[in-house]
Design a protein around this motif. Structure first.
Motif, PDB file in Angstrom:
ATOM      1  N   ILE A 357      48.464  28.760  31.307  1.00  0.00           N
ATOM      2  CA  ILE A 357      47.216  28.093  30.924  1.00  0.00           C
ATOM      3  C   ILE A 357      46.814  27.160  32.056  1.00  0.00           C
ATOM      4  O   ILE A 357      47.604  26.308  32.479  1.00  0.00           O
ATOM      5  N   PHE A 358      45.612  27.351  32.568  1.00  0.00           N
ATOM      6  CA  PHE A 358      45.093  26.456  33.600  1.00  0.00           C
ATOM      7  C   PHE A 358      44.222  25.397  32.933  1.00  0.00           C
ATOM      8  O   PHE A 358      43.364  25.716  32.107  1.00  0.00           O
ATOM      9  N   GLY A 359      44.471  24.144  33.305  1.00  0.00           N
ATOM     10  CA  GLY A 359      43.662  23.066  32.754  1.00  0.00           C
ATOM     11  C   GLY A 359      44.323  22.400  31.567  1.00  0.00           C
ATOM     12  O   GLY A 359      45.515  22.093  31.602  1.00  0.00           O
ATOM     13  N   ILE A 360      43.577  22.218  30.499  1.00  0.00           N
ATOM     14  CA  ILE A 360      43.990  21.355  29.397  1.00  0.00           C
ATOM     15  C   ILE A 360      44.377  22.185  28.183  1.00  0.00           C
ATOM     16  O   ILE A 360      43.561  22.926  27.635  1.00  0.00           O
ATOM     17  N   ALA A 361      45.611  22.061  27.764  1.00  0.00           N
ATOM     18  CA  ALA A 361      46.059  22.760  26.560  1.00  0.00           C
ATOM     19  C   ALA A 361      45.578  22.013  25.317  1.00  0.00           C
ATOM     20  O   ALA A 361      45.247  20.823  25.365  1.00  0.00           O
ATOM     21  N   ASP A 362      45.542  22.720  24.200  1.00  0.00           N
ATOM     22  CA  ASP A 362      45.188  22.074  22.938  1.00  0.00           C
ATOM     23  C   ASP A 362      46.245  21.041  22.571  1.00  0.00           C
ATOM     24  O   ASP A 362      47.423  21.183  22.900  1.00  0.00           O
ATOM     25  N   GLU A 363      45.823  20.013  21.873  1.00  0.00           N
ATOM     26  CA  GLU A 363      46.786  19.029  21.394  1.00  0.00           C
ATOM     27  C   GLU A 363      47.600  19.650  20.267  1.00  0.00           C
ATOM     28  O   GLU A 363      47.085  20.403  19.442  1.00  0.00           O
ATOM     29  N   GLY A 364      48.887  19.351  20.254  1.00  0.00           N
ATOM     30  CA  GLY A 364      49.775  19.917  19.242  1.00  0.00           C
ATOM     31  C   GLY A 364      51.204  19.494  19.495  1.00  0.00           C
ATOM     32  O   GLY A 364      51.466  18.414  20.044  1.00  0.00           O
ATOM     33  N   ARG A 365      52.116  20.356  19.125  1.00  0.00           N
ATOM     34  CA  ARG A 365      53.547  20.076  19.350  1.00  0.00           C
ATOM     35  C   ARG A 365      54.067  21.103  20.351  1.00  0.00           C
ATOM     36  O   ARG A 365      54.359  22.242  20.007  1.00  0.00           O
ATOM     37  N   TRP A 366      54.153  20.689  21.587  1.00  0.00           N
ATOM     38  CA  TRP A 366      54.591  21.567  22.674  1.00  0.00           C
ATOM     39  C   TRP A 366      56.036  21.231  23.014  1.00  0.00           C
ATOM     40  O   TRP A 366      56.347  20.092  23.362  1.00  0.00           O
ATOM     41  N   ARG A 367      56.870  22.250  22.910  1.00  0.00           N
ATOM     42  CA  ARG A 367      58.295  22.027  23.168  1.00  0.00           C
ATOM     43  C   ARG A 367      58.753  22.827  24.384  1.00  0.00           C
ATOM     44  O   ARG A 367      58.386  23.985  24.566  1.00  0.00           O
ATOM     45  N   ASP A 368      59.564  22.163  25.183  1.00  0.00           N
ATOM     46  CA  ASP A 368      60.126  22.768  26.388  1.00  0.00           C
ATOM     47  C   ASP A 368      61.534  23.270  26.053  1.00  0.00           C
ATOM     48  O   ASP A 368      62.466  22.487  25.953  1.00  0.00           O
ATOM     49  N   HIS A 369      61.650  24.586  25.825  1.00  0.00           N
ATOM     50  CA  HIS A 369      62.939  25.191  25.496  1.00  0.00           C
ATOM     51  C   HIS A 369      63.620  25.710  26.756  1.00  0.00           C
ATOM     52  O   HIS A 369      62.977  26.353  27.589  1.00  0.00           O
ATOM     53  N   ASP A 370      64.910  25.451  26.881  1.00  0.00           N
ATOM     54  CA  ASP A 370      65.697  25.966  28.006  1.00  0.00           C
ATOM     55  C   ASP A 370      66.847  26.822  27.497  1.00  0.00           C
ATOM     56  O   ASP A 370      67.474  26.494  26.473  1.00  0.00           O
ATOM     57  N   LEU A 371      67.118  27.921  28.212  1.00  0.00           N
ATOM     58  CA  LEU A 371      68.340  28.676  27.958  1.00  0.00           C
ATOM     59  C   LEU A 371      69.510  27.841  28.459  1.00  0.00           C
ATOM     60  O   LEU A 371      69.561  27.469  29.624  1.00  0.00           O
ATOM     61  N   SER A 372      70.441  27.541  27.590  1.00  0.00           N
ATOM     62  CA  SER A 372      71.551  26.660  27.951  1.00  0.00           C
ATOM     63  C   SER A 372      72.469  27.341  28.969  1.00  0.00           C
ATOM     64  O   SER A 372      72.939  28.452  28.741  1.00  0.00           O
ATOM     65  N   SER A 373      72.686  26.643  30.098  1.00  0.00           N
ATOM     66  CA  SER A 373      73.591  27.167  31.138  1.00  0.00           C
ATOM     67  C   SER A 373      73.297  28.634  31.429  1.00  0.00           C
ATOM     68  O   SER A 373      74.175  29.496  31.414  1.00  0.00           O
ATOM     69  N   ALA A 374      72.031  28.919  31.695  1.00  0.00           N
ATOM     70  CA  ALA A 374      71.571  30.313  31.806  1.00  0.00           C
ATOM     71  C   ALA A 374      72.324  31.098  32.866  1.00  0.00           C
ATOM     72  O   ALA A 374      72.854  32.191  32.605  1.00  0.00           O
ATOM     73  N   TYR A 375      72.386  30.574  34.088  1.00  0.00           N
ATOM     74  CA  TYR A 375      73.004  31.337  35.172  1.00  0.00           C
ATOM     75  C   TYR A 375      74.516  31.468  34.992  1.00  0.00           C
ATOM     76  O   TYR A 375      75.097  32.516  35.278  1.00  0.00           O
ATOM     77  N   THR A 376      75.155  30.402  34.527  1.00  0.00           N
ATOM     78  CA  THR A 376      76.600  30.493  34.338  1.00  0.00           C
ATOM     79  C   THR A 376      76.951  31.466  33.221  1.00  0.00           C
ATOM     80  O   THR A 376      77.949  32.172  33.299  1.00  0.00           O
ATOM     81  N   THR A 377      76.117  31.513  32.175  1.00  0.00           N
ATOM     82  CA  THR A 377      76.361  32.472  31.095  1.00  0.00           C
ATOM     83  C   THR A 377      76.206  33.900  31.606  1.00  0.00           C
ATOM     84  O   THR A 377      76.996  34.790  31.280  1.00  0.00           O
ATOM     85  N   ALA A 378      75.190  34.129  32.430  1.00  0.00           N
ATOM     86  CA  ALA A 378      75.004  35.454  33.021  1.00  0.00           C
ATOM     87  C   ALA A 378      76.199  35.826  33.899  1.00  0.00           C
ATOM     88  O   ALA A 378      76.666  36.974  33.883  1.00  0.00           O
ATOM     89  N   MET A 379      76.709  34.869  34.639  1.00  0.00           N
ATOM     90  CA  MET A 379      77.879  35.120  35.487  1.00  0.00           C
ATOM     91  C   MET A 379      79.074  35.570  34.659  1.00  0.00           C
ATOM     92  O   MET A 379      79.835  36.459  35.057  1.00  0.00           O
ATOM     93  N   ALA A 380      79.235  34.958  33.483  1.00  0.00           N
ATOM     94  CA  ALA A 380      80.390  35.250  32.640  1.00  0.00           C
ATOM     95  C   ALA A 380      80.391  36.685  32.135  1.00  0.00           C
ATOM     96  O   ALA A 380      81.423  37.190  31.672  1.00  0.00           O
ATOM     97  N   LEU A 381      79.246  37.360  32.202  1.00  0.00           N
ATOM     98  CA  LEU A 381      79.144  38.740  31.709  1.00  0.00           C
ATOM     99  C   LEU A 381      79.527  39.783  32.759  1.00  0.00           C
ATOM    100  O   LEU A 381      79.637  40.966  32.445  1.00  0.00           O
ATOM    101  N   ILE A 382      79.743  39.361  33.983  1.00  0.00           N
ATOM    102  CA  ILE A 382      80.047  40.307  35.067  1.00  0.00           C
ATOM    103  C   ILE A 382      81.514  40.731  35.010  1.00  0.00           C
ATOM    104  O   ILE A 382      82.419  39.897  35.084  1.00  0.00           O
ATOM    105  N   GLY A 383      81.731  42.030  34.860  1.00  0.00           N
ATOM    106  CA  GLY A 383      83.089  42.555  34.816  1.00  0.00           C
ATOM    107  C   GLY A 383      83.592  42.966  36.193  1.00  0.00           C
ATOM    108  O   GLY A 383      82.836  43.028  37.160  1.00  0.00           O
TER     109      GLY A 383
END
Length: 894
Positions: A357-383
């Motif tokens: 979205i360029f410019g001004i978003a509507d007013e509301g409840r905007w939450r910034d979600h992050d994947l927890s420890s994203a890269y390290t979790t991906a690393m753990a899947l490598i066999g």
């Protein structure tokens, strides 16, 4: 400054003249020295010291003014040095009681600077004065926070830096050598030391880089000078006045900074001792991760070369310095890995970063979600990979998302996919177009298939791997468990978080050339590979993270607005139900399961910030109009915009928002930028903040196509504003992206433009459309303002003079004067002159050449309704393809 009579005796002023001008004399005596520490011939294995002198180092100075700076930067700009301060502590390997420590401050004479030896000698002498019977170790750690700003206060800094120091992430440390320091009297050497330089900024966690953060971590907080952030900022910019008017507070403040460095160094050394049995202070925090990983593999009986697809090679190389051949051991990739390395590196991309979205978003409840420890979790899947049996694929086989498989594919996503998920590399970063060719890894290919993309195979490589033998999982589990065992914000919690998170970057180090400045050669050199660089792993890790994010984004219903995505997180107005639905896919489930195995109490998706109304302009360019509650109520990514370095988070956000809302096409931003290491060494300057002026750039980056452009009214800091806002849809292809980017650069080159009002948008839309339409002489009509209306005038006047598009009927009924026709066009908003009509007779009318914009259609409909009912509008506008509806060259309907 008083020059010492003997090189083991030091006398310096410890109070400013306005407060007494007191001096102090200290000495270093033979009985305090442990013995020689330097081996002049450099032979024999060095023994690890069992004790260190930790000397925290800081300076206070009044920054050189802008006027002085402009006239002195070429000759070597110097700040007005106010004081040197230190905290010195004897740290032993097996301390059983309180360690001896002391602190002090030196007030130099005007325009006079100390040598490193003089400063160290006074600090050491101060400790001896307090503990006369002390026996000193031979090794010193000289520690500062962002020591790059303080080392130039030594008169001999430049020589020592060029010979003995290294540049690591824009600051100075010693790595391959130490600095020899000898103190003499009339009878010879009194004491010898080797000095290692360390910067706590390189040993601080990623989200705690300030000295105040470090002090809080070790429970020894940095002193704040003012009662408010604004007052604190003003004092720091005028330290000379503060010294004169508040000397006791100035002294305490300066010394505390040096003490914080010593306290933090103690914790780092203790961690090194506990983990590796090594009583040393590494140069960087990331080195802990690599060392722990390699140590863990060794303890598990695993061969690091086998894990990484490498082999040990021993060669002989002649050393001109030593005059004989030496054995040199290297660890190149084995042939099977090496042959595919270039292609695999092409499948490696960084994080997904887009502004939706360029410019001004509507007013509301905007939450910034992050994947927890994203890269390290991906690393753990490598066999464990079977590198010797890498197989070339001949078609798109049934690929599983966790396979170590890599592809080149042509693709096209359905129109229903809001967020295409296959990366395409361009000269302006990666984009995610509707169609194109992608070099990607298995996770994103798996997701593209699930989203219904049409795929055409071009090339593929697969490395057999055993997921039951994960090679990084043990290391990551240890990091996460140790992190969770300590309270948030503590040293141990942040240390283990950084150790785990930073190790991913080492797998990608050196894959794409990065040039860094080398002090010894005074030249730019390539950043080398790390001990664990592995392109196959780096490609999988980033692909998996982008794929999990892409699955979530495409799992939202159309009513959810996603504001932006940044590496491992996204900002949206999705409620909990929408989040639950979007995280029900197989990729997120695999991520969630992997996280649970690593940390059974950890949540796979975390809310980092909550705001009421964000505002954004480009990739990594966003701020907060209306903050949420609590300390995490602001989202701010400045997108390269620099503000006052003394700003707090709220000030930075407000300044950034106002820059965006009040910007004008030719606005320039003036900010303070620290002089670079290369200039510091070549010009012998202090670390100074010079004023930099550049054009303010806060426009859209065109990685997506604008949709539903509109103007939005808002209030910020008591003022009313109106600003252009638009949603976005996927760009169709890399070629369209490049065309729009190039067109914007051409449009902006002759005279600068902003995208602030709806008219700004339509002006560029007209320019873009005009430049894309076929014509014998297209450059003639590339008008930067009102290009659509000018093209319409051209076609209408030609149709009038050549009696086309209905004018054969109109003129067959009555005579129309040129002045009458001109007035009719102008009444419909079409600029026209008599000369325009006269000149039109020289050119043929060509149908379907008019640019179709909203105002063009309104003008034509008005002209037909009010003046010429027989006008054939459809002969002017572009032809309509019945299979694919023609759209505006820039905007799409929401």
């Amino acid at each position: 400054m008083h020059k010492p009579n003997l090189a083991n005796t030091f006398t310096f002023k410890i109070e400013p003249d306005d407060h007494g001008g007191k001096t102090k004399t200290v000495a270093i005596n033979r009985q305090n020295a442990a013995g020689p520490s330097l081996n002049p011939k450099g032979r024999g294995k060095k023994k690890e010291p069992k004790a260190h002198l930790l000397i925290g180092f800081d300076t206070e100075y009044q920054a050189v003014s802008d006027q002085e700076l402009q006239s002195t930067i070429e000759q070597g700009a110097k700040n007005h040095l106010l004081s040197y301060q230190f905290s010195i502590k004897l740290l032993t390997d097996e301390a059983t009681e309180a360690s001896p420590e002391a602190e002090g401050i030196i007030i130099p004479e005007p325009d006079t600077r100390l040598s490193m030896e003089e400063f160290l000698g006074f600090a050491i002498g101060t400790l001896i004065e307090k503990y006369p019977g002390i026996v000193l170790p031979t090794h010193i750690y000289l520690i500062g926070h962002f020591i790059r700003a303080d080392l130039p206060a030594f008169v001999d800094f430049r020589d020592k830096a060029q010979r003995l120091m290294s540049n690591v992430r824009s600051t100075f440390v010693t790595i391959d050598s130490s600095i020899p320091v000898t103190f003499d009297d009339n009878e010879g050497a009194v004491a010898e030391f080797s000095v290692s330089i360390r910067d706590t900024i390189l040993l601080a966690p990623a989200n705690a880089k300030s000295l105040a953060d470090i002090g809080e971590i070790v429970g020894f907080e940095k002193i704040q000078l003012g009662s408010s952030p604004e007052e604190d900022k003003q004092i720091k910019q005028n330290m000379a006045i503060y010294l004169k008017e508040h000397w006791p507070d100035f002294r305490q403040y300066g010394i505390r900074d040096a003490q914080v460095c010593v306290r933090y160094a103690e914790r780092v050394i203790a961690q090194s001792k506990a983990l590796f049995g090594s009583f040393k202070m590494p140069a960087t925090l990331t080195s802990f991760g690599t060392k722990l990983l390699l140590q863990g593999w060794k303890e598990q009986g695993l061969d690091k070369d086998q894990i990484l697809g490498r082999e040990e090679v021993v060669d002989k190389k002649f050393s001109e310095k030593k005059g004989y051949f030496q054995k040199v051991t290297s660890h190149p990739f084995i042939e099977e890995v090496y042959y595919q390395e270039a292609f695999i590196t092409e499948t490696y991309h960084g994080g997904r970063n887009e502004q939706f979205i360029f410019g001004i978003a509507d007013e509301g409840r905007w939450r910034d979600h992050d994947l927890s420890s994203a890269y390290t979790t991906a690393m753990a899947l490598i066999g464990q990979a079977d590198w010797e049996n890498i197989r070339t694929l001949t078609h798109l086989e049934e690929i599983r998302p966790l396979d170590l498989a890599y592809f080149s594919v042509d693709f096209e996503f359905p129109e229903s996919v809001r967020f295409p998920t296959l990366p395409v590399r361009t000269s302006n970063g990666i984009i995610f177009p509707r169609a194109g060719n992608s070099k990607c890894a298995a996770p994103e290919l798996f997701l593209a298939r699930r989203l219904g993309a049409k795929l055409r195979f071009r090339r593929g490589i697969i490395v057999p791997s055993d997921p039951t033998k994960p090679v990084f999982k043990s290391f990551i589990t240890t990091s996460i468990q140790n992190r969770s065992a300590h309270a948030k914000g503590t040293f141990d919690n942040l240390f283990w978080k950084e150790v785990g998170n930073s190790t991913y970057g080492k797998t990608a180090q050196g894959l794409r050339e990065k040039r860094v400045y080398d002090l010894q050669s005074d030249d730019m050199t390539s950043l080398p590979e790390s001990a664990i660089t592995q392109p196959y792993f780096a490609s999988f890790i980033t692909s998996y993270t982008r794929a999990v994010l892409g699955e979530i984004l495409n799992g939202f219903s159309p009513k959810v607005d996603v504001f932006s995505v940044t590496t491992d997180g996204f900002l949206s107005n999705a409620n909990d139900v929408e989040i639950a639905n979007a995280t029900a896919g197989p990729l997120f489930r695999s991520f969630s399961d992997a996280r649970k195995q690593l940390d059974e109490n950890g949540e796979p998706l975390e809310v980092k910030h909550t705001v009421r109304q964000p505002i954004g302009w480009r990739t990594r360019g966003s701020a907060t109009l209306k903050a949420g509650e609590g300390k995490n109520g602001i989202v701010l990514q400045k997108g390269g915009i620099k503000t006052n370095p003394y700003n707090n988070a709220s000030d930075e956000n407000n300044e950034t928002v106002e820059l965006f809302l009040n910007r004008k096409p030719d606005d320039k931003i003036r900010y303070k930028s620290g002089v670079g290491i290369k200039d510091m060494l070549r010009r012998d300057t202090d670390f100074v903040f010079r004023s930099v002026t550049k054009r303010l750039s806060m426009e859209f980056d065109w990685k997506r196509s604008p949709a539903n452009p509109r103007e939005v009214d808002i209030e910020f800091n008591g003022k009313r504003y109106k600003h252009l806002t638009f949603d976005t849809t996927p760009i169709s292809s890399a070629s369209e992206f490049n065309n729009v980017r190039d067109s914007w650069e051409k449009y902006d080159k002759r005279s600068h433009h902003n995208l602030k009002m709806f008219s700004d948008f339509t002006d560029f839309e007209s320019f873009l459309a005009t430049s894309k339409l076929p014509d014998q002489q297209p450059a003639k009509y590339l008008h930067q303002k009102d290009g659509d209306l000018k093209r319409l005038r051209r076609d209408l006047t030609r149709a009038f003079k050549k009696q086309q598009a209905g004018f054969d009927i109109i003129l067959g009924k009555r005579h129309i004067k040129h002045s009458e026709y001109k007035e009719a066009l102008e009444a419909c908003g079409i600029p026209c002159s008599i000369n325009d009509i006269d000149n039109a007779k020289r050119q043929e009318f060509k149908p379907h050449q008019t640019i179709e914009t909203e105002r063009v259609r309104i003008a034509l409909e008005t002209l037909k309704r009010d003046f010429y009912p027989e006008l054939e509008i459809e002969l002017l506008l572009p032809e309509v393809n019945m299979e694919t509806t023609e759209k505006s060259p820039l905007a799409t309907a929401a």
